[in-house]
Design an enzyme around this catalytic site. Structure first.
Site, PDB file in Angstrom:
ATOM      1  N   GLU A   1      17.990  40.028  48.590  1.00  0.00           N
ATOM      2  CA  GLU A   1      16.587  40.446  48.583  1.00  0.00           C
ATOM      3  C   GLU A   1      15.737  39.237  48.227  1.00  0.00           C
ATOM      4  O   GLU A   1      15.786  38.739  47.115  1.00  0.00           O
ATOM      5  CB  GLU A   1      16.351  41.605  47.613  1.00  0.00           C
ATOM      6  CG  GLU A   1      16.934  41.415  46.218  1.00  0.00           C
ATOM      7  CD  GLU A   1      16.658  42.586  45.303  1.00  0.00           C
ATOM      8  OE1 GLU A   1      17.243  43.654  45.569  1.00  0.00           O
ATOM      9  OE2 GLU A   1      15.867  42.448  44.356  1.00  0.00           O
TER      10      GLU A   1
ATOM     11  N   ASP B   1      21.320  44.896  40.816  1.00  0.00           N
ATOM     12  CA  ASP B   1      21.104  43.723  39.970  1.00  0.00           C
ATOM     13  C   ASP B   1      22.268  43.488  39.013  1.00  0.00           C
ATOM     14  O   ASP B   1      22.540  42.356  38.625  1.00  0.00           O
ATOM     15  CB  ASP B   1      19.816  43.885  39.168  1.00  0.00           C
ATOM     16  CG  ASP B   1      18.583  43.922  40.052  1.00  0.00           C
ATOM     17  OD1 ASP B   1      18.707  44.340  41.220  1.00  0.00           O
ATOM     18  OD2 ASP B   1      17.492  43.560  39.582  1.00  0.00           O
TER      19      ASP B   1
END
Length: 890
Positions: free
Chosen positions: A537, A462
């Site tokens: 994702e 992230d």
């Protein structure tokens, strides 16, 4: 900081010995410690040095008969707990977590045969997340040095080695926010032990005077690879373990695929304690090329390296490798695009979930790979769950690309600029953390480097690593001979200057969105996860297990909640503090679109329709737009599988049962395929192959719910390799619909062979998305399509016949049967579900169906095949939206 370490990381192979027999028998043997006794530190002596001497009575300790296990995995192995008890309902929520709040001890005794000239090296490969090590009464490492779940360390135990030996590992409780561990973020509830323990093998290696580090294989080849020679460089570090100079005779042998030529030899002088990189170079004039499964074969070569001193083997190791070339670039839209062997490679895959207790099962993972290839997936993403060398060996063999990388949301991304951790300010890294991260990267790079299946490495998920960390990561990878792209992160939040933009987006969705979401791509700056760029994702969050699985882990009350309490928080979802602790968003879509369920069976069948259309549309959207002006370069479905029995985020269930999300994926990812663009009401042709070209025919037919034909046409096209393109506009026909209709698309080759058959239920409208109100995990739907007429379908009657059993070559024990469905009435038979069961009526898993959840036209006959990995299949349960449930004996 206490450590008696050998700087080289040692890899090799060997077999564990029986008690009393020396663990190793010759130079080059590398043997895992085969099993463990373990006990809480509160129940044993505090004298750890004493406990690490041979002869201690451990009869009251737990015994785990496995070489690697976290505390929970060990206790499960020892029979203290059972999976079926832990998984059932919310039992795990009532578990005694407190027992793991203090250190635990692992202990093992083993024999060695010390002698002059022999050296023994102990290597850790994965202890979560920090430990003190004691050997034969001495401490050889403390928890500051042996820290990090991936920080493999080596220890020269030669001076302490004896005929009888004892080894003790004291593991400390893991905290995901402060330790380099293997966390689960919001994927599922945390394991009670937070993964603490010896999750990878600890090995003992015997060598002579010179030890060998891990072998790396650097392959240089130009494109086109099919007609280019390959320069192969085999590298291994030699370390003189003596306090006198030695002369090393080094030899490398490359074999496999008719590789010709004798051994490569050289002589190396090593000063006392000196380390030196030994390299061998060989040119393979006409190499066999390793390809992803959908594009070709997976030939592997073998490189064996032997170090000898005074004509005696000192150390030896070998590794397989493949000849392939992987590159990437960031295009004008800041999107990453990969290339494999010179051909643009669209990533089509899913995000892997390791077992909650980090138990490794190579056979189970092989089944997972077979499932992925059956779904026409080409890549598996490993976010912080790099597992074991066997994983990559399996992927090398089968041709599945791998995207390993570090995980998000915990210590691995504790950067000053990360404002999304569960703690603020972040526990930023200190000097020892950087050292731990460095050793982690060194270890993983050496393990991964030779494997042709490794597509890339993501040094961030992230968030991107800071400048100091990225230098360590990149240097470690390059020193290992890394040749595939290094990506800064799986999102576009930022990047380090050393690597540049990661080119991947992480904008959701993670919860339910309708099928048209993926095709609504303009303006792209506002369309988040839609089918453009590289989605690292994303998905509609679906993956509802079928009843045969649900009954294994849900109580009757839990089952009732699924359909009677659609907004209720559910334990078998995500963590209780996440945005995914209930099925509220999903159920709103189901209730509004398909109608309120009238029973659990009705709910589950509607859920499978939701899941099927969700995954199919996602993969079709990305595949269709692969060669668009802003190409859809990659798509990792979140998630492939779960760490435990879960109600969402999977393409097949924990018990390996393939349901709606599986078959939606399988249809939507076919190599040659025809798909419906919900947004523009167009028909698109998809071709993932490199060599399948030429004339094709697309048959398009619309019928109403009574089977009456509304429209029919055929389109002749020439397919293009590795592309997606529009074949027809059917917006006028769709726009005239007054209710739900069925759309059948059939793609055929010039000989009439059906390449893809695809059936949709459609209306003249689509779900309306409020893009401006999007959150990080979903986009709200303000108006839903109406599929409730499906609740009033006229009954269809189908016949089901099965063919004789036959064996499938190369898969021992596999049984395969043809299953022929015929719809006899003049109405369609909608969403026919087929379940292979045993004599007790339990699901047979894993199982392979050529297709499932199919819809038949009036009078249509369809032949399928079902295969199981054993012979337990006894009958097939048949059900659907408008057919009577029945069971057909095989």
């Amino acid at each position: 900081m206490i450590a008696k370490a050998v700087a080289a990381l040692l890899l090799g192979s060997g077999l564990a010995s029986a008690a009393g027999t020396p663990l190793t028998s010759k130079a080059g043997d590398k043997v895992p410690i085969p099993d463990w006794d373990l006990k809480s530190s509160s129940e044993v002596s505090k004298d750890l040095k004493g406990l690490s001497k041979p002869g201690v009575d451990t009869s009251a300790w737990y015994h785990a008969g496995t070489s690697k296990c976290t505390l929970m995995a060990c206790l499960l192995n020892a029979g203290i707990y059972k999976d079926e008890d832990l998984w059932y309902s919310d039992n795990l929520n009532h578990f005694n977590w407190g027992q793991f709040s203090i250190p635990w001890l692992y202990r093992h005794e083993f024999a060695l045969a010390p002698a002059k000239g022999k050296h023994f090296i102990l290597q850790t490969n994965g202890i979560t997340s920090k430990a003190d090590l004691f050997f034969n009464g001495q401490q050889i490492a403390d928890s500051e040095y042996q820290a990090g779940a991936y920080a493999g360390r080596t220890y020269d135990i030669t001076s302490l080695a004896a005929k009888d030996n004892a080894f003790v590992v004291q593991v400390h409780p893991t905290d995901y926010l402060y330790d380099f561990a293997l966390g689960y973020v919001d994927w599922n509830p945390y394991p009670p032990d937070n993964g603490t323990g010896i999750w990878r093998d600890i090995t003992v290696k015997e060598t002579g005077s010179v030890s060998m580090g891990p072998i790396s294989v650097v392959v240089d080849i130009d494109v086109p690879v099919e007609s280019s020679p390959a320069k192969v460089t085999i590298r291994a570090e030699a370390q003189n373990l003596e306090n006198v100079a030695v002369v090393l005779d080094a030899e490398a042998v490359v074999s496999g695929n008719s590789c010709s030529g004798g051994p490569l030899k050289q002589t190396v002088k090593l000063a006392p304690g000196e380390k030196k990189l030994v390299e061998f170079t060989k040119t393979i004039a006409k190499p066999k090329i390793w390809w992803p499964k959908q594009w070709g074969d997976q030939p592997l070569y073998n490189a064996k390296v032997t170090f000898s001193v005074n004509k005696a083997v000192s150390d030896t190791a070998q590794t397989n490798f493949g000849v392939r070339k992987v590159t990437s670039f960031v295009n004008q839209y800041n999107d990453t695009q990969y290339s494999v062997n010179g051909h643009p490679f669209q990533v089509v895959g899913g995000g892997y979930g390791a077992d909650m207790f980090l138990r490794w099962d190579g056979d189970r993972f092989t089944r997972i790979v077979e499932y992925m290839l059956d779904m026409h997936q080409n890549t598996i993403r490993l976010e912080g769950k790099m597992e074991h060398p066997e994983l990559y060996e399996i992927c090398d063999k089968y041709g599945l690309m791998v995207m390993p990388g570090w995980e998000c949301c915990d210590k691995w991304e504790a950067w000053a600029y990360n404002d999304e951790l569960a703690i603020f300010p972040p526990p930023v890294w200190d000097d020892n953390d950087y050292q731990t991260a460095n050793y982690s990267m060194i270890h993983e790079a050496s393990m991964l480097q030779p494997h042709p299946s490794v597509l890339t490495f993501l040094v961030g998920s992230d968030f991107w690593p800071n400048d100091e960390a990225v230098v360590l990561y990149v240097n470690a990878l390059k020193n290992a001979g890394w040749q595939t792209p290094i990506i800064a992160s799986a999102s576009k939040r930022g990047f380090p200057a050393l690597l540049g933009p990661g080119g991947m987006k992480m904008d959701g969705p993670y919860d339910w969105v309708p099928p048209n979401y993926w095709y609504d791509t303009e303006p792209s700056e506002d369309r988040l996860g839609a089918a453009f760029g590289f989605g690292s994702e994303l998905g509609a969050g679906v993956g509802t297990p079928e009843l045969g699985s649900l009954k294994r882990f849900l109580s009757q009350s839990d089952l009732n909640d699924l359909w009677k309490n659609p907004n209720k928080n559910l334990y078998h979802m995500s963590t209780n503090v996440s945005s995914f602790y209930n099925r509220k968003i999903y159920n709103q879509g189901l209730f509004k679109r398909y109608g309120a369920p009238t029973s659990l069976d009705d709910y589950l069948l509607k859920a499978q329709m939701m899941d099927y259309e969700a995954t199919r549309a996602q993969y079709e959207g990305f595949s269709s737009l692969w060669t668009a002006s802003r190409p859809a370069t990659g798509n990792i479905y979140w998630m492939l599988n779960n760490a435990w029995p879960s109600l969402h985020w999977n393409q097949f269930g924990y018990y390996m049962h393939p349901a709606g999300s599986y078959f939606g994926t399988k249809v939507g990812s076919r190599i040659e395929h025809v798909a419906y663009n919900y947004q523009k009401k167009e028909v698109w042709v998809i071709n993932h192959s490199l060599d399948q070209t030429g004339p094709r025919k697309v048959d398009i037919e619309l019928i109403d719910t009574n089977g009456k034909q509304i429209a029919k046409q055929s389109v002749n096209i020439n397919t293009k390799a590795n592309s997606g393109f529009k074949a027809a506009d059917i917006s006028s026909q769709i726009g005239k619909l007054s209710s739900v209709a069925f759309l059948r698309l059939i793609l055929s080759d010039s000989k009439g062979n059906v390449l893809s058959r695809n059936v949709y239920w459609v209306t003249n409208s689509i779900d309306k998305l409020d893009w401006d109100s999007s959150t990080w995990y979903y986009t709200q739907v303000t108006s839903f399509v109406d599929y409730t007429p499906l609740n009033k379908l006229s009954a269809a009657q189908i016949s089901v016949t099965t063919g004789s059993s036959r064996r499938v070559a190369g898969v021992p024990g596999t049984q395969t049967r043809t299953v022929t469905l015929e719809n006899k009435p003049s109405v369609p038979a909608v969403f026919i579900r087929l379940t292979l069961v045993d004599k007790s009526g339990n699901d047979v898993n894993p199982v392979s169906w050529t297709d499932n959840y199919v819809t038949l036209w009036p009078k249509e006959k369809l032949q399928l095949e079902v295969g199981g990995w054993d012979a337990s299949g006894d009958s097939i349960q048949v059900s659907g939206r408008n057919i009577a449930a029945t069971t057909v004996k095989l």
